[in-house]
Structures are given as C-alpha cells and as structure tokens.
Design a protein around this motif. Structure first.
Motif, short mmCIF file in Angstrom:
data_model
loop_
_atom_site.label_atom_id
_atom_site.label_comp_id
_atom_site.label_asym_id
_atom_site.label_seq_id
_atom_site.Cartn_x
_atom_site.Cartn_y
_atom_site.Cartn_z
N ILE A 74 -13.62 -14.31 -0.72
CA ILE A 74 -12.52 -14.87 0.45
C ILE A 74 -11.39 -14.28 -0.15
CG2 ILE A 74 -11.36 -16.10 1.72
CD1 ILE A 74 -14.20 -16.64 3.55
N GLU A 110 -10.46 -11.09 -1.19
CA GLU A 110 -10.04 -10.45 -0.10
C GLU A 110 -8.89 -11.07 0.33
OE1 GLU A 110 -11.76 -10.36 3.90
OE2 GLU A 110 -13.80 -10.29 2.42
N VAL A 111 -8.32 -12.70 0.07
CA VAL A 111 -6.84 -13.12 0.39
C VAL A 111 -6.04 -11.96 -1.01
CG1 VAL A 111 -5.19 -14.62 0.45
CG2 VAL A 111 -7.33 -15.02 1.37
N LYS A 157 -5.14 -8.57 -0.03
CA LYS A 157 -4.26 -8.65 1.59
C LYS A 157 -2.75 -8.96 1.17
CE LYS A 157 -7.19 -8.35 4.85
NZ LYS A 157 -7.32 -7.82 5.99
N LYS A 158 -2.75 -9.63 -0.32
CA LYS A 158 -1.33 -10.23 -0.58
C LYS A 158 -1.08 -8.80 -1.80
CE LYS A 158 -2.17 -13.86 -2.70
NZ LYS A 158 -1.75 -14.74 -3.81
N LYS A 165 -0.66 -5.11 -1.24
CA LYS A 165 -0.52 -4.51 -0.37
C LYS A 165 -0.96 -3.13 -1.30
CE LYS A 165 3.00 -6.23 2.21
NZ LYS A 165 5.09 -5.79 2.00
N THR A 206 0.16 1.11 2.87
CA THR A 206 1.09 -0.43 3.63
C THR A 206 2.37 0.06 3.10
OG1 THR A 206 -1.09 -1.61 3.97
CG2 THR A 206 0.81 -2.53 3.84
N ASP A 244 3.84 3.11 4.73
CA ASP A 244 4.57 2.51 5.74
C ASP A 244 5.48 1.40 5.50
OD1 ASP A 244 4.30 3.31 8.79
OD2 ASP A 244 3.16 1.00 9.44
N ASP A 245 6.05 1.01 5.73
CA ASP A 245 7.19 -0.14 5.42
C ASP A 245 7.33 0.10 5.08
OD1 ASP A 245 5.20 -2.30 5.98
OD2 ASP A 245 5.11 -3.01 4.22
N HIS A 246 8.01 1.53 3.62
CA HIS A 246 9.13 2.09 3.53
C HIS A 246 9.46 3.21 4.05
CE1 HIS A 246 10.19 0.06 -0.21
NE2 HIS A 246 8.92 0.00 -0.18
N HIS A 247 9.13 3.20 5.70
CA HIS A 247 9.45 4.00 6.22
C HIS A 247 9.15 5.92 6.42
CE1 HIS A 247 10.97 1.09 9.24
NE2 HIS A 247 12.22 1.07 7.99
N ASP A 288 1.78 -10.49 -16.01
CA ASP A 288 0.54 -10.20 -14.97
C ASP A 288 -0.25 -8.49 -14.93
OD1 ASP A 288 -2.20 -11.08 -14.35
OD2 ASP A 288 -1.56 -10.45 -12.23
N GLU A 295 -0.03 -7.59 -11.08
CA GLU A 295 1.32 -7.28 -10.51
C GLU A 295 2.33 -6.10 -11.17
OE1 GLU A 295 4.12 -11.12 -10.35
OE2 GLU A 295 2.86 -12.13 -10.48
N LEU A 296 2.04 -6.51 -12.67
CA LEU A 296 1.97 -4.68 -13.17
C LEU A 296 1.61 -3.31 -12.23
CD1 LEU A 296 4.43 -3.28 -15.49
CD2 LEU A 296 2.24 -3.63 -16.57
N GLU A 351 4.17 0.12 -5.58
CA GLU A 351 4.72 0.07 -4.86
C GLU A 351 6.26 0.82 -5.36
OE1 GLU A 351 6.25 -3.14 -3.02
OE2 GLU A 351 8.09 -1.75 -2.60
#
Lengths: 643, 218
Positions: free
Chosen positions: A409, A412-413, A416-417, A419, A423, A426-429, A530, A533-534, A540
C-alpha cells in the motif's frame, strides 16, 4: 554398520547392544521413539540436539526487515530438550552465523515458554546489517562460540505445545526438502517444575550437576553441555545470542568436547561424545538442507508430512553421518547400561530443569529485546490477546501478510503521489487540446469527403492528387542525427516557421517553460535531490512541453481554418519544421534530465535509476509521438485549405 | 492545477457572444483571479476544476471556453458535441448578447443531440451595473426566460466573484442528479461524462497521512 531402522530405536536394548550401531541409531531416531519411555534418550537426545524442535521459531522479516521473535510459553509444561538443543547449538563453534535480521522480538508470555520464531531473510537493509554485525560481535565476545542461525531465505518454524503429561519427550522433526521447509516441534510435558537460577552459568552448572548425580540421562542435555562450553557459554540476552539459540543448526562441535565429557563421570562418556559427533554431522547435514533454501510453510501442513519421508531423510542423514565419524564409533558403547537406567529415573528432573532454562532464556531474551525495542510491550500485549488462537504460527503468518500489504500500500501511495505522464499531460490540458484537434481534423475530413463525393472525372483525380501531394509534404524527414541544435536555434526555427505559416501564434510560452526547467536543472543540488523527484520533474517537464506543443498545434489548426488566404505548401513546410524542432527539444530535455539522473547512479541504486532513465526516454518518445500525431491530424486542415 | 483523483468528469462548454466575459468567468472560477484586460479567445481554451457534490463525489469539470468571435463560429461548433452541460453567457450590460442567447441555445441543443444538455443562463458583469453602469438586461426578464426554458439563471460578477461558484455548482449538481437518475451514462464515443481516477477505499487515509512527507527535497 547398517542403517538403523526406526524400530531399532524403539527398543532401548537393541540400541545399546551394539556400540557401532549407536551412532546410526542416534541419527535415525524418530521423534516418536522419544515418546517412549525408553532409555534410548541418549541417542534421541543427540538427535534432539541437532534440531531444536522444542521451539517453534519464526522470524518474520517485515517491511523494515524486522524479524519478530516471538516466544510464547504454553501451559505449565516444561521442555527440556529444547533447552538442551539450544545449548548445544550455542556451544558449537562455527555452527551458527546470524544471517537473519532480527529487529523485533515478541514474547507472548513469559511464564509459558513456547518459542516461536519465524525467520525470513530477505532484504538487506542497512540497519539490519548493523544489527547483524553487532550480533556477531557480541556473540564472539561473550563466548568463543558463534551463536546464531544460519538461515537464509528460509523459514524455520519450531513449535512447542504441551502434550502428554508424564515426563516424556516427544519430538517431532519434519524435514521437507521439496518444500524447503523445516518444522520441528517438540512437546515436552512434565509434572514438576523446577526452579532454576536465573544466572545462566549457574543454571547450566546446576543442570550438569543434576545430570551427573541423578543419571546420565538424556543425551540431549549432556550432549550439549560440556564443561568448557558451559563456562564459555553464557546466555546473554543480547539479540545475537538469543537468536542463535533457537536455531537448530549445529555445524561442528568443539574439539575439546570429547575431553569435557570426562567431567561427567565414567558413564557413557564415549557414547555421548559419539552422539555429539553424530549430532554435529547431522546438524551440518540439516544446515545444508536448510541452507539450500527453505520456504515458509504452514506448520500444520508440515505436520502432515509423511512420516516416511522424514525417516528417509533421517536415514540418509544417518548414513552420511556414519561416514563422518567412523573413528569415534568404537567408544560408543561405554556406560550405556547405566545411562539407560538413569534416564528413567531422572528424566523428569532433567526435563523440568531444561524447561526452566528455556524459560529463563526466554525472559532474558525479552529483556534484551525490550531494551532495543520500546514498542515491544505493545506488540506483546497485542499478541497476547490473540493467544487463544489455535495456531501461533498462523498469527505470525498473518502478521507477515499484514506487513507485506502495508508495504504494498505504501508503495501504491507513493506511486499515486507520483503522477504518471498521462495524468500530467491531462492536467496541462495537452490531452484535451489533442482531442479538440482531433475534432477539427474530423470535421475537415468530413468536409473533404463531401467534396470528393461531389467530384468526378478529371476533377476527382486532380483532387486526389492534391491530397496526396499535401500528405507527402507533411512527411517527416528521416531522422538525420542532427548534431545537438542549441536552444537558441530552436527558438529561431520556431519563430521562422510561425512566420511562414502566417498565423498568430507563438512558442514563447513553450520555450520559456523549457528554459525555466533548464535553469532549475542547472541550479539543482544533486546532493539533496532525490532521484525519484528528479525523475518526477523530468516527466512533469516533458508532459508540460508536450501539452504546450499540443496547444499550439491545436491553435494552428484553428487559425489556419479561419485564415483568409491559404498557402498550403508553406504551411506544410512550416509544420514539418515545427514538428522536427519540437521533437528535437523533447530529446534535449530528456537527455538533460537523464544526464542528471545518471550522475546519481551509485552501486546501490544502479538498477533503480537506470529504470528511471529508461522511463524518461520512454516518455520522451511518447511526447514525440504525440507531436507527430498532431502533425498528422493537421493534414486534413491543410488539405481543406488547398481545395 | 487539478488534483489527480476524481470520480467523474463532466465536460461543460461556455458559449455566448464575444466579450461577454466567458474567459473571465472561468478564470475566476478556476484561479480566483480577474484580469481587467485579456486577449480574445482563439478557438477554444481549456480550464478545469474539481468540485465536490453533497455526497462527497469528486467531480472534475473540464471547461471548454469557446471563442465568441463570429469568425470562429464554425470551428467552435464542432466542439459542442461532447459536452454534457452548457453555460449560456451574456453581459447584463449588453442587450444584444442576451438577445443572441436563444441562438446559442438552439445551436448547442442541435450539436449535442441526442444528448440533452444541462443549461444555465449566466449574466455577467453585475459589478458594472452595481457601480452605476447601464444595465440593459433586467434580472426579471432573464429569470422569465430561464423559467420558460426550464433552465437555471444566475447573475454573476467575475470581478468580485459573486455567484460564480453558484453558477457552476448548479450545473454540476443537476448533471450529477441526472447521472444518478440514469439519464446520463458514461458512453463510448461521447466524452460528456467520463469516469475519473477512482479512489480506492482505504487508500484515502493513507494518502492523507502520506501527504505531509511529500515535499522533502528539490
């Protein structure tokens, strides 16, 4: 020497008769033999020694690779064999190495000694390693012997449950090669309970005395206890020493042991030494078996394993052991008669003494563990509640499953965090711009089809030719490995292309976006960043750049459609330019991020990071294909302008 | 930015004459910002926001901000189809924009067929009228029109954020009701309603708990 049958063991007489046979018998003994009140104890004891079946031990490695050592004592029964077994294991040198990582030890009940431990050696977290190292150090310092279990990726379970009353030891050993599991359970019931001094050394000494005076009882106990060893060996509650005790693996016995036996008196020395040797060999055999890989198995299941299987295994072990100790064989028979009698007399006492010892061990273990684990009491309380459950091992198994679920879990979390690309796109249209562009494209196609249907003859072929020409114009050049074009060049190219298209759009936003990312990348402190994150930032950025590209393609489509005067060839050329330039930019971005990620690579994270880099390139390819798809969608828009 | 987790996505389209304030309305709704000056929309722009309805369902509104300019009309028309709701936007200080509403409405109806979209009539720039500007569309008249067509009516000010939330919430709730009544379904080939990233029960708590540790470095 012929391999011993289980039946042989059942009758003590037989065993005693031939010295030579003894070692074999020792090996071959079956737990069930132990049940019988035969004087064969000695032999059986030796076997017992090899395997501390008295306890059920499970070490479960959880997320953090924590191992729970749970000690539960059930009933007032006392197990002697287990104590002895553990002693022997602890005594022997080189026998045990602690491979297992133990972070947590839960003791269910102090008063009642059932040791259950499940060992699961899996990961290699740093803290675990440290624990191991400490353990090794401690064990070395407190005694020359190394205590511990050498269990790798295996699960060893020992279960003790009270069984029949009346001082007899029931020992069950189950080896299952196929499943790679070993479960041994020893059940000892005794009416008496002896009080044993907490001091380990004293305890042992007492035991020795008992043995000596009362009888030469069970080989188990004696077996393991040699003077030297006893002195050296201390039950120190350090996790290291505790852990190993439960483990049934006895690699070798110290050479001195045979000498030590002398202290016991004249009786049965040779027998004991022989037995000891036998045990050692058996143990080593067992160890090998165990090391080959044991999977966790349900004790219940294992309990159902054919007795035949067990015997076969034992027999084979016995044979092997035989070969190992031929020189010892002659001395075996000495003092056996005495032993047999004494065994009967003193069985109870010995057993009870052993049980007390076990209990003491358990308590000490608890103390030590509690020092290192403040949360232990909670766990204990928790486990106590479930004590009534039929099978302790089940609780442990459930705990393990729970831990694994939690880990899953949490992963998974985390995912999920983080993205994923889609996703973010999509977020940036980006996605919706692409969809809208698709709608435009479809509308244009419909228009073209209607037009095409209204044409015939020469007009029709002309029309088709035009369509094809435009398609050809929009074909992307083969990927000529352009030497890295600079950001400045990209900017220029885009500007020029937009001008040629004669539409009012601009790639400034997109370029600014990338330049900001680049600045961020260059200023990045690689020491604190990290890699995940990179990687996330890389995805992103790619998603954002692609979304902006989609938006511009979409706008281009819209603006071209409302443009007054169309120049299809220029438009097509410009669009191809834009497409190649943008894919080049995506490539640059991916390369730059990968380069940074690459610098984070070190040995421990090698695989993970290369996976992340692969993913960055994968998403970059994804971006490029979105961009190229957009160009394809624009073709009908261009075609509409040409007719 | 929109949170990644939502249960449903509704696609809404904003239509109406040029300069009535569609883009400002959306900016106010999604960003809480207001710009005195803004470029006319080219084709269509996109906004998104998450709304939670009474029963806790999280709905992502995907908002299509169409260009009001006549020259884009043919283009924007092709965008109507996949909408489940339409905001008919007019400027209360611009009579013509209100007069064109029936045209917009019938256009949308036709394009969205066979689906029956939820409409809301939104009057913009209430703040202008409040500040001494000339109101050209009486509130009562608009209300009557709305009643006649069985649609909602809201007067808003994007500048001050008056009733902006209300306008979108009304459409959303009505659509959601229709989803629950079974009138609207998720259909292939129609993007008016989509399912989102479904939250896994039990994961929620973990998500919340895990949140604080999120931004550690970089």
């Amino acid at each position: 020497m012929d391999t011993s049958d289980s039946e042989c063991f059942e009758s003590a007489d037989e065993d005693i008769q031939s010295d030579e046979e003894l070692p074999k018998k020792v090996f071959n003994k079956d737990c069930q033999n132990l049940l019988k009140p035969n004087p064969n104890y000695e032999l059986e004891a030796s076997e017992t020694l090899c395997d501390p079946r008295t306890e059920e031990s499970k070490i479960t490695r959880q997320n953090d690779a924590s191992i729970k050592l749970e000690i539960a004592v059930k009933g007032d029964n006392e197990s002697k064999n287990s104590n002895k077994a553990s002693h022997s294991s602890s005594e022997t040198e080189d026998i045990c190495q602690v491979t297992s990582k133990i972070n947590t030890i839960n003791v269910i009940d102090d008063s009642k000694p059932v040791l259950s431990r499940k060992e699961n050696v899996e990961g290699d977290l740093c803290n675990i390693k440290q624990v191991e190292q400490e353990t090794v150090k401690k064990s070395r310092s407190c005694a020359k012997t190394k205590l511990g279990s050498k269990i790798s990726k295996d699960t060893v379970k020992f279960e003790i449950t009270p069984e029949k009353k009346k001082s007899k030891v029931v020992e069950k050993e189950k080896l299952h090669k196929t499943e790679n599991n070993i479960i041994s359970s020893v059940q000892i019931v005794e009416n008496e309970k002896l009080k044993v001094d907490n001091d380990d050394q004293n305890l042992w000494d007492d035991e020795e005395l008992d043995w000596g005076t009362e009888t030469k009882l069970e080989s188990d106990a004696k077996h393991n206890i040699s003077k030297d060893n006893t002195e050296e060996y201390k039950f120190q509650p350090s996790p290291s020493s505790n852990t190993p005790q439960f483990n049934p693996h006895i690699g070798k016995k110290s050479e001195n042991q045979s000498d030590n036996w002398g202290a016991w008196g004249s009786w049965g020395v040779s027998v004991l030494s022989t037995a000891t040797q036998s045990v050692s060999s058996i143990t080593s055999q067992l160890t090998n078996v165990i090391e080959t890989g044991l999977g966790a198995a349900d004790p219940e299941e294992l309990a159902r394993i054919d007795r035949e299987e067990k015997r076969e295994l034992k027999e084979s072990l016995g044979k092997e052991c035989e070969q190992d100790i031929p020189s010892e064989a002659p001395s075996v028979g000495f003092g056996l008669g005495n032993l047999v009698k004494l065994v009967e007399n003193t069985g109870n006492k010995v057993i009870s003494g052993g049980l007390d010892t076990l209990e003491t061990i358990g308590k000490k273990t608890m103390e030590v563990l509690q020092e290192g684990d403040p949360g232990l009491k909670k766990k204990r309380a928790f486990l106590k509640i479930e004590q009534n459950k039929p099978v302790l091992s089940q609780i442990l198994r459930e705990a393990k499953e729970r831990a694994e679920n939690e880990r899953n879990i949490s992963e998974e979390v985390y995912m999920k965090k983080m993205k994923n690309y889609e996703t973010l796109f999509d977020d940036h249209h980006g996605l919706v711009h692409l969809e809208a562009l698709e709608l435009l494209s479809k509308q244009c196609e419909i228009k073209l089809r209607n037009l095409q249907n209204s044409l015939n003859g020469e007009q029709y072929t002309e029309f088709l030719e035009t369509m094809d020409q435009i398609k050809e114009l929009c074909e992307l050049p083969d990927e000529e490995e352009e030497d890295q074009i600079s950001i400045l060049e990209i900017r220029e190219k885009l500007k020029k292309a937009v001008t040629e298209m004669n539409v009012q759009i601009s790639y400034d936003k997109l370029m600014t976006n990338w330049e900001e990312s680049e600045v961020w990348l260059n200023a990045l402190n690689m020491n604190i960043c990290d890699e995940k994150e990179l990687h996330q930032q890389a995805i992103e950025t790619l998603a954002q750049l692609t979304s902006l590209a989609m938006e511009q393609f979409h706008k281009i489509g819209e603006l071209l459609l409302i443009k007054d005067r169309r120049s299809t060839a220029d438009e097509a050329d410009s669009l191809v330019q834009v497409t190649t330039t943008l894919t080049a930019l995506i490539g640059i971005a991916a390369a730059k991020f990968s380069e940074k990620l690459n610098s984070k690579i070190c040995e421990s994270t090698n695989k993970e990071i290369s996976g992340l880099i692969t993913n960055v390139f994968f998403e970059a390819a994804n971006s490029s294909s979105y961009i190229q798809d957009a160009l394809q969608l624009l073709i009908p828009v261009l075609q509409v302008g040409a007719v | 930015m929109v949170e990644p987790i939502f249960d449903l996505q509704f696609r809404l389209i904003l239509i109406g004459d040029s300069t009535v304030g569609k883009s400002c309305l959306l900016k106010c709704f999604t960003d809480g910002k207001f710009a005195e000056l803004s470029d006319p929309t080219v084709g269509v722009d996109f906004f998104a926001r998450l709304i939670e309805v009474d029963d806790g369902t999280r709905i992502k509104l995907q908002l299509w901000d169409t260009a009001g300019q006549e020259r884009f009309r043919s283009i924007t028309r092709s965008y109507y189809k996949n909408s489940v709701g339409a905001l008919l936007v007019y400027d209360i200080c611009n009579r013509a924009s209100f007069d064109h509403i029936p045209v917009w409405m019938s256009e949308a109806r036709r394009q969205i067929e066979p689906h029956r979209p939820v409409f809301v009539l939104v009057g913009c720039k209430v703040d202008l009228a409040e500040n001494g500007g000339q109101r050209e569309v009486p509130k009562e008249e608009a209300k009557l029109f709305a009643q006649k067509h069985g649609i909602f009516h809201v007067e808003t000010s994007a500048k001050y954020g008056w009733s902006v939330e209300d306008a979108f919430r009304k459409v959303t709730e009505e659509i959601y009701n229709r989803v629950q009544s079974g009138e609207y379904k998720v259909e292939d080939g129609w993007d008016g309603i989509k399912t989102g990233f479904v939250r896994q029960k039990g994961l929620d708590i973990n998500l919340v708990e895990a949140e604080p540790t999120k931004s550690s470095c970089c």
